[in-house]
Design a protein around this motif. Sequence first.
Motif, PDB file in Angstrom:
ATOM      1  N   PHE A 176       0.827  -1.206   0.000  1.00  0.00           N
ATOM      2  CA  PHE A 176       0.000   0.000   0.000  1.00  0.00           C
ATOM      3  C   PHE A 176       0.862   1.257   0.000  1.00  0.00           C
ATOM      4  CE2 PHE A 176      -1.794   3.400   2.593  1.00  0.00           C
ATOM      5  CZ  PHE A 176      -2.977   3.664   1.943  1.00  0.00           C
ATOM      6  N   ASN A 177       1.865   1.292   0.873  1.00  0.00           N
ATOM      7  CA  ASN A 177       2.728   2.471   0.972  1.00  0.00           C
ATOM      8  C   ASN A 177       3.489   2.725  -0.328  1.00  0.00           C
ATOM      9  OD1 ASN A 177       1.971   2.876   3.610  1.00  0.00           O
ATOM     10  ND2 ASN A 177       3.708   1.764   4.469  1.00  0.00           N
TER      11      ASN A 177
ATOM     12  N   ALA B  16       0.975   4.179  -2.766  1.00  0.00           N
ATOM     13  CA  ALA B  16       0.589   5.530  -2.361  1.00  0.00           C
ATOM     14  C   ALA B  16       1.736   6.517  -2.496  1.00  0.00           C
ATOM     15  CB  ALA B  16       0.069   5.518  -0.924  1.00  0.00           C
TER      16      ALA B  16
ATOM     17  N   TYR C 271      -6.297   5.224   3.948  1.00  0.00           N
ATOM     18  CA  TYR C 271      -6.629   5.355   2.535  1.00  0.00           C
ATOM     19  C   TYR C 271      -5.782   6.435   1.884  1.00  0.00           C
ATOM     20  CZ  TYR C 271      -9.156   9.724   3.264  1.00  0.00           C
ATOM     21  OH  TYR C 271      -9.464  11.034   3.563  1.00  0.00           O
ATOM     22  N   ALA C 272      -5.661   6.368   0.578  1.00  0.00           N
ATOM     23  CA  ALA C 272      -4.922   7.369  -0.184  1.00  0.00           C
ATOM     24  C   ALA C 272      -5.520   7.472  -1.573  1.00  0.00           C
ATOM     25  CB  ALA C 272      -3.435   6.994  -0.271  1.00  0.00           C
ATOM     26  N   ASP C 273      -5.468   8.659  -2.146  1.00  0.00           N
ATOM     27  CA  ASP C 273      -5.889   8.869  -3.527  1.00  0.00           C
ATOM     28  C   ASP C 273      -4.665   8.741  -4.421  1.00  0.00           C
ATOM     29  OD1 ASP C 273      -8.571   9.400  -2.896  1.00  0.00           O
ATOM     30  OD2 ASP C 273      -8.100  11.466  -2.400  1.00  0.00           O
ATOM     31  N   VAL C 274      -4.718   7.844  -5.379  1.00  0.00           N
ATOM     32  CA  VAL C 274      -3.564   7.569  -6.239  1.00  0.00           C
ATOM     33  C   VAL C 274      -4.000   7.540  -7.702  1.00  0.00           C
ATOM     34  CG1 VAL C 274      -2.371   6.266  -4.444  1.00  0.00           C
ATOM     35  CG2 VAL C 274      -3.856   5.069  -6.033  1.00  0.00           C
TER      36      VAL C 274
ATOM     37  N   THR D 254      -9.150   5.502  -5.204  1.00  0.00           N
ATOM     38  CA  THR D 254      -8.847   5.534  -3.780  1.00  0.00           C
ATOM     39  C   THR D 254      -8.480   4.129  -3.343  1.00  0.00           C
ATOM     40  OG1 THR D 254     -10.388   7.351  -3.382  1.00  0.00           O
ATOM     41  CG2 THR D 254      -9.760   6.026  -1.481  1.00  0.00           C
TER      42      THR D 254
END
Length: 444
Positions: free
Chosen positions: A20-21, A24, A43-46, A54
């Motif tokens: 995930f990291n 992101a 969560y992150a927007d990518v 998201t």
Amino acid sequence: MGKPVVAVVGRPNVGKSTLFNMIAGERISIVKDTPGVTRDRIYADVSWLNYSFTIMDTGGIEPVTKNQMLKDMREQALMAIEMADVVMFVVDVRQGVTDSDFRVADMLRKADKKVVLVVNKVDNFNKYMPDVYEFYNLGIGDPVPVSSIAKLGIGDMLDEVIALFPDAAEEEEDERPRIAIVGKPNVGKSSIINKILGENRVIVSDIAGTTRDAVDTSVTWQDKEYVFIDTAGLRRKNKIKEEIERYSILRTVSAVERADVVVLVIDAAEGVTEQDAKIAGIAHDRGRGMVIAVNKWDAIVKDNNSVKKYTEKIRDILSFMPYAEIIFISAKTGQRIPKLFDMLEVVIQNHSLRIATGVLNEILTEAVALQQPPSDKGRRLKIFYITQAGVKPPVFVIFVNDKKLMHFSYTRYIENKIREAFGFTGTPLKFIIRERKEKSQAGV
């Protein structure tokens, strides 16, 4: 249509947070070699290629456990699966297929979700590919080998993910304005919608967090149809008692993504809080129209200056969105609900307002004449022209000789001049500064 949502799930300690990291682009989730470290949804927007989405990280799924924390994490992950458009099911090539992997695969089949099976920790494809093939036994699709640490196979994996996104072109275009009702729990979001509808369609309770899912409700007002999106309220992290409420922020983000205008509901008795500011920031960052509805105004002891003082407090705390409209209402009595619709209609129109380039440059010429552009080390900013590039929110492109000379304060000055001329109440304005060679344009 909002951004697609991708959930990263799997057993504990298979490398979900590391993956995930890496996607992101920053170290958001805690990474540690101990099962159960990632307890909260992150969560992150990518973006990948031409797609934005998201992505959610989750705690590990232990299908069979007596540990309460692991039970909570499992419930959290199941909610993430429910909310997601695509699920990235992460497994560990070095541990091989486990009973827990089979159980997680069964959960995903029952959820009827689109799944990308990600086999992590494949640092050497030649060495580990025979082990990768073992994961075909899960019966949940073709295994995609990756190494989150070595950054191998990530592009192929993301290609598989975006290939499963809903096709927006196939969806029927819905021209109805979409209004997201957001705010902390128990401020009266559902009560507002029920008052508008004249019926108890949305569950209303004094128990914070009653509305756990975003609910779309069609509303017709004066022969115009709107879609209201009711969301679960956000509460401070230290007050969270149920794992299910940890997802309220993502539900709010998803609702805001799908909305044209956001109505932030504030409890008049409690006033604007830090959490309200965080919620407002979600809408501001995504360029949505904004109305701040102070609910339960009927229960406040007032004097002639109450509205003025309260408005000043809101403006002070939410100073980053001075454009937001403010209205004082009561869902209980229906006070000013008709005016709320009038305000929403103004914001909707401003959010889509487009100004001719010629008119914009007349305003720019006047603004530059009144206040000279800044200079640095003998070099002065020259502004060639301005044009509007988009709406929802209105986006303006300013062409200059040197972007470094365009101080944010001068951009704000130009924004204020545009607002003086056209209002744009209730909507943020976005400015993009681009350089153009001086020999091709004369300065304003």
